[in-house]
Design a protein around this motif. Structure first.
Motif, PDB file in Angstrom:
ATOM      1  N   PHE A  28      35.085  43.420  42.010  1.00 27.28           N
ATOM      2  CA  PHE A  28      35.728  42.546  41.036  1.00 27.28           C
ATOM      3  C   PHE A  28      34.913  42.373  39.756  1.00 27.28           C
ATOM      4  O   PHE A  28      35.356  41.705  38.818  1.00 27.28           O
ATOM      5  CB  PHE A  28      36.065  41.191  41.670  1.00 27.28           C
ATOM      6  CG  PHE A  28      37.303  41.241  42.514  1.00 27.28           C
ATOM      7  CD1 PHE A  28      38.557  41.398  41.937  1.00 27.28           C
ATOM      8  CD2 PHE A  28      37.211  41.155  43.910  1.00 27.28           C
ATOM      9  CE1 PHE A  28      39.699  41.460  42.713  1.00 27.28           C
ATOM     10  CE2 PHE A  28      38.361  41.224  44.697  1.00 27.28           C
ATOM     11  CZ  PHE A  28      39.608  41.379  44.096  1.00 27.28           C
ATOM     12  N   SER A  29      33.762  43.018  39.711  1.00 24.33           N
ATOM     13  CA  SER A  29      33.029  43.037  38.449  1.00 24.33           C
ATOM     14  C   SER A  29      33.667  44.000  37.455  1.00 24.33           C
ATOM     15  O   SER A  29      33.389  43.932  36.254  1.00 24.33           O
ATOM     16  CB  SER A  29      31.565  43.427  38.684  1.00 24.33           C
ATOM     17  OG  SER A  29      31.464  44.804  39.041  1.00 24.33           O
TER      18      SER A  29
ATOM     19  N   LYS B   2      37.209  52.815  40.503  1.00 25.74           N
ATOM     20  CA  LYS B   2      36.964  52.954  39.063  1.00 25.74           C
ATOM     21  C   LYS B   2      37.929  53.962  38.450  1.00 25.74           C
ATOM     22  O   LYS B   2      38.438  53.769  37.339  1.00 25.74           O
ATOM     23  CB  LYS B   2      35.508  53.356  38.816  1.00 25.74           C
ATOM     24  CG  LYS B   2      34.530  52.192  38.993  1.00 25.74           C
ATOM     25  CD  LYS B   2      33.097  52.589  38.689  1.00 25.74           C
ATOM     26  CE  LYS B   2      32.182  51.367  38.799  1.00 25.74           C
ATOM     27  NZ  LYS B   2      30.756  51.706  38.586  1.00 25.74           N
ATOM     28  N   LYS B   3      38.202  55.040  39.189  1.00 28.97           N
ATOM     29  CA  LYS B   3      39.182  56.017  38.712  1.00 28.97           C
ATOM     30  C   LYS B   3      40.570  55.386  38.636  1.00 28.97           C
ATOM     31  O   LYS B   3      41.327  55.622  37.689  1.00 28.97           O
ATOM     32  CB  LYS B   3      39.222  57.232  39.643  1.00 28.97           C
ATOM     33  CG  LYS B   3      38.047  58.171  39.523  1.00 28.97           C
ATOM     34  CD  LYS B   3      38.278  59.398  40.396  1.00 28.97           C
ATOM     35  CE  LYS B   3      37.158  60.415  40.254  1.00 28.97           C
ATOM     36  NZ  LYS B   3      37.413  61.620  41.101  1.00 28.97           N
TER      37      LYS B   3
ATOM     38  N   LEU C 139      36.673  35.320  51.341  1.00 29.08           N
ATOM     39  CA  LEU C 139      37.820  35.877  50.618  1.00 29.08           C
ATOM     40  C   LEU C 139      38.306  34.937  49.520  1.00 29.08           C
ATOM     41  O   LEU C 139      38.746  35.380  48.454  1.00 29.08           O
ATOM     42  CB  LEU C 139      38.954  36.184  51.593  1.00 29.08           C
ATOM     43  CG  LEU C 139      38.642  37.234  52.670  1.00 29.08           C
ATOM     44  CD1 LEU C 139      39.804  37.361  53.647  1.00 29.08           C
ATOM     45  CD2 LEU C 139      38.323  38.592  52.043  1.00 29.08           C
ATOM     46  N   ASN C 140      38.201  33.630  49.760  1.00 27.69           N
ATOM     47  CA  ASN C 140      38.663  32.649  48.774  1.00 27.69           C
ATOM     48  C   ASN C 140      37.813  32.624  47.505  1.00 27.69           C
ATOM     49  O   ASN C 140      38.194  32.002  46.506  1.00 27.69           O
ATOM     50  CB  ASN C 140      38.699  31.250  49.398  1.00 27.69           C
ATOM     51  CG  ASN C 140      39.945  31.011  50.220  1.00 27.69           C
ATOM     52  OD1 ASN C 140      40.997  31.592  49.961  1.00 27.69           O
ATOM     53  ND2 ASN C 140      39.847  30.158  51.226  1.00 27.69           N
ATOM     54  N   LYS C 141      36.683  33.295  47.526  1.00 24.31           N
ATOM     55  CA  LYS C 141      35.826  33.346  46.342  1.00 24.31           C
ATOM     56  C   LYS C 141      36.319  34.356  45.311  1.00 24.31           C
ATOM     57  O   LYS C 141      35.816  34.381  44.181  1.00 24.31           O
ATOM     58  CB  LYS C 141      34.390  33.712  46.738  1.00 24.31           C
ATOM     59  CG  LYS C 141      33.690  32.691  47.616  1.00 24.31           C
ATOM     60  CD  LYS C 141      32.285  33.170  47.976  1.00 24.31           C
ATOM     61  CE  LYS C 141      31.568  32.163  48.875  1.00 24.31           C
ATOM     62  NZ  LYS C 141      30.195  32.644  49.222  1.00 24.31           N
ATOM     63  N   PHE C 142      37.285  35.194  45.705  1.00 28.67           N
ATOM     64  CA  PHE C 142      37.670  36.324  44.858  1.00 28.67           C
ATOM     65  C   PHE C 142      39.150  36.256  44.476  1.00 28.67           C
ATOM     66  O   PHE C 142      39.954  35.675  45.202  1.00 28.67           O
ATOM     67  CB  PHE C 142      37.376  37.639  45.599  1.00 28.67           C
ATOM     68  CG  PHE C 142      35.929  37.818  45.925  1.00 28.67           C
ATOM     69  CD1 PHE C 142      35.042  38.289  44.972  1.00 28.67           C
ATOM     70  CD2 PHE C 142      35.437  37.477  47.181  1.00 28.67           C
ATOM     71  CE1 PHE C 142      33.695  38.440  45.265  1.00 28.67           C
ATOM     72  CE2 PHE C 142      34.093  37.618  47.487  1.00 28.67           C
ATOM     73  CZ  PHE C 142      33.216  38.097  46.519  1.00 28.67           C
TER      74      PHE C 142
ATOM     75  N   GLU D 280      31.252  40.504  51.352  1.00 28.33           N
ATOM     76  CA  GLU D 280      31.099  39.715  50.125  1.00 28.33           C
ATOM     77  C   GLU D 280      30.411  40.527  49.038  1.00 28.33           C
ATOM     78  O   GLU D 280      30.801  40.477  47.858  1.00 28.33           O
ATOM     79  CB  GLU D 280      30.318  38.433  50.405  1.00 28.33           C
ATOM     80  CG  GLU D 280      30.187  37.542  49.190  1.00 28.33           C
ATOM     81  CD  GLU D 280      29.693  36.141  49.515  1.00 28.33           C
ATOM     82  OE1 GLU D 280      29.684  35.301  48.591  1.00 28.33           O
ATOM     83  OE2 GLU D 280      29.336  35.871  50.688  1.00 28.33           O
ATOM     84  N   GLN D 281      29.417  41.294  49.419  1.00 21.27           N
ATOM     85  CA  GLN D 281      28.694  42.124  48.449  1.00 21.27           C
ATOM     86  C   GLN D 281      29.626  43.156  47.814  1.00 21.27           C
ATOM     87  O   GLN D 281      29.620  43.353  46.585  1.00 21.27           O
ATOM     88  CB  GLN D 281      27.534  42.827  49.161  1.00 21.27           C
ATOM     89  CG  GLN D 281      26.747  43.788  48.290  1.00 21.27           C
ATOM     90  CD  GLN D 281      25.727  44.573  49.104  1.00 21.27           C
ATOM     91  OE1 GLN D 281      25.243  44.125  50.139  1.00 21.27           O
ATOM     92  NE2 GLN D 281      25.410  45.773  48.641  1.00 21.27           N
TER      93      GLN D 281
END
Length: 311
Positions: free
Chosen positions: A152-153, A111-112, A179-182, A145-146
């Motif tokens: 990525f939010s 976040k920083k 990994l392909n979900k992101f 995944e979590q």
């Protein structure tokens, strides 16, 4: 001859350091700028400065090394200050490595970084095998995944993950599906092979102090495993996710094989530690000879084009 396109940028060389080697201080990082590396990466940062594990924590052998460093680094602010100065003077993007002591700390650090002026590539290390009592996150697929879902939010800058070696075809399939979900920029494969053991037969004892001598194995020992992981991910991940090949790169031949398996960039760890920054020029010279002999004028002519044996 050595130009490689990585996302929207063209690097003049595919070679760079592996995080953890020649990147602790600003002086070491500046030494990489002055080398023939195409770009470079910082030490994996934690929020606060860390001394790391007790010494001896690194040991070289003929075929590689063992280490249990424990994430020694000078803290997030030190490296962010360095990056800010670097970006004032150079246009080539660099890599910023994040590998904190907890996933919550990782998220706070990212976040920083998201709110900063950093505009290079971020490498999230999900595979540090050398922090006592901390398992490798990337072997827990549900947790991986979590974590990526949460990151990525909010994280919008180019980000990739550094992975441990996998040893089972089913695991390649399972982690690649996740990994392909992101919208990952890259995958760096592999980190050291965790929890090896090297013995000094004369002293009849282990060679490093942390974890009763257990540590990450690097160097020539791990090249076959690294090549297998690079190839497995190159053939399973979305084409938009590029591969950084790491593990066992000692010569131009090793670099050629990683590229042939599908790597876009190459990180050098153990051999850089042994040889210093001149390793980049030597490996590129050796790679040039191989490419000339084979009639290749650029890397794209053979990258990812590994052949299998057909019936």
């Amino acid at each position: 001859m050595f130009e490689v396109t990585f996302q929207n940028y063209t690097f003049q060389s595919p070679l760079m350091n592996a995080s953890g080697v020649h990147c602790m201080t600003s002086e070491e990082l500046n030494g990489l700028i002055d080398s023939r590396a195409g770009t470079f990466i910082t030490k994996s940062v934690t929020r606060q400065k860390r001394q790391g594990n007790p010494e001896p924590r690194y040991y070289e052998t003929t075929l590689g090394s063992i280490n249990s460093m424990g994430l020694p680094n000078l803290g997030f602010d030190y490296y962010l200050d360095y990056v800010n100065e670097y970006q004032k003077n150079f246009s080539t993007p660099m890599f910023f490595s994040v590998a904190s002591m907890s996933m919550q700390e990782n998220i706070e650090t990212l976040k920083k970084l998201e709110d900063s002026d950093f505009h290079g590539f971020t490498e999230l290390n999900l595979s540090c095998p050398n922090v006592a009592g901390k398992p490798q996150v990337a072997y827990d697929f549900a947790l991986t995944e979590q974590i990526l879902t949460e990151i990525f939010s909010f994280y919008t800058k180019p980000l990739g993950v550094k992975l441990p070696p996998y040893f089972d075809i089913a695991h390649f399939d399972q982690i690649a599906t996740i990994l392909n979900k992101f919208p990952l920029t890259f995958v760096n494969s592999i980190n050291s092979v965790g929890n090896g053991l090297i013995i000094d037969p004369d002293k009849e004892q282990v060679v490093i102090k942390p974890k009763e001598g257990f540590g990450g194995i690097g160097g020539e020992y791990i090249k076959p495993t690294a090549l297998a992981n690079v190839r497995a991910f190159y053939t399973r991940l979305n084409p938009s996710i590029q591969i950084i090949g790491t593990g066992g790169i000692v010569s131009g031949q090793d670099a050629f094989e990683h590229l042939l398996c599908g790597a876009s960039m190459l990180q050098i760890g153990t051999q850089l530690y042994k040889e210093g920054t001149s390793v980049f020029a030597r490996i590129l010279d050796e790679l040039a000879v191989i490419m000339d002999t084979k009639g290749y004028s650029n890397i794209q002519q053979f990258q990812g084009k590994l052949k299998t044996i057909e019936e």
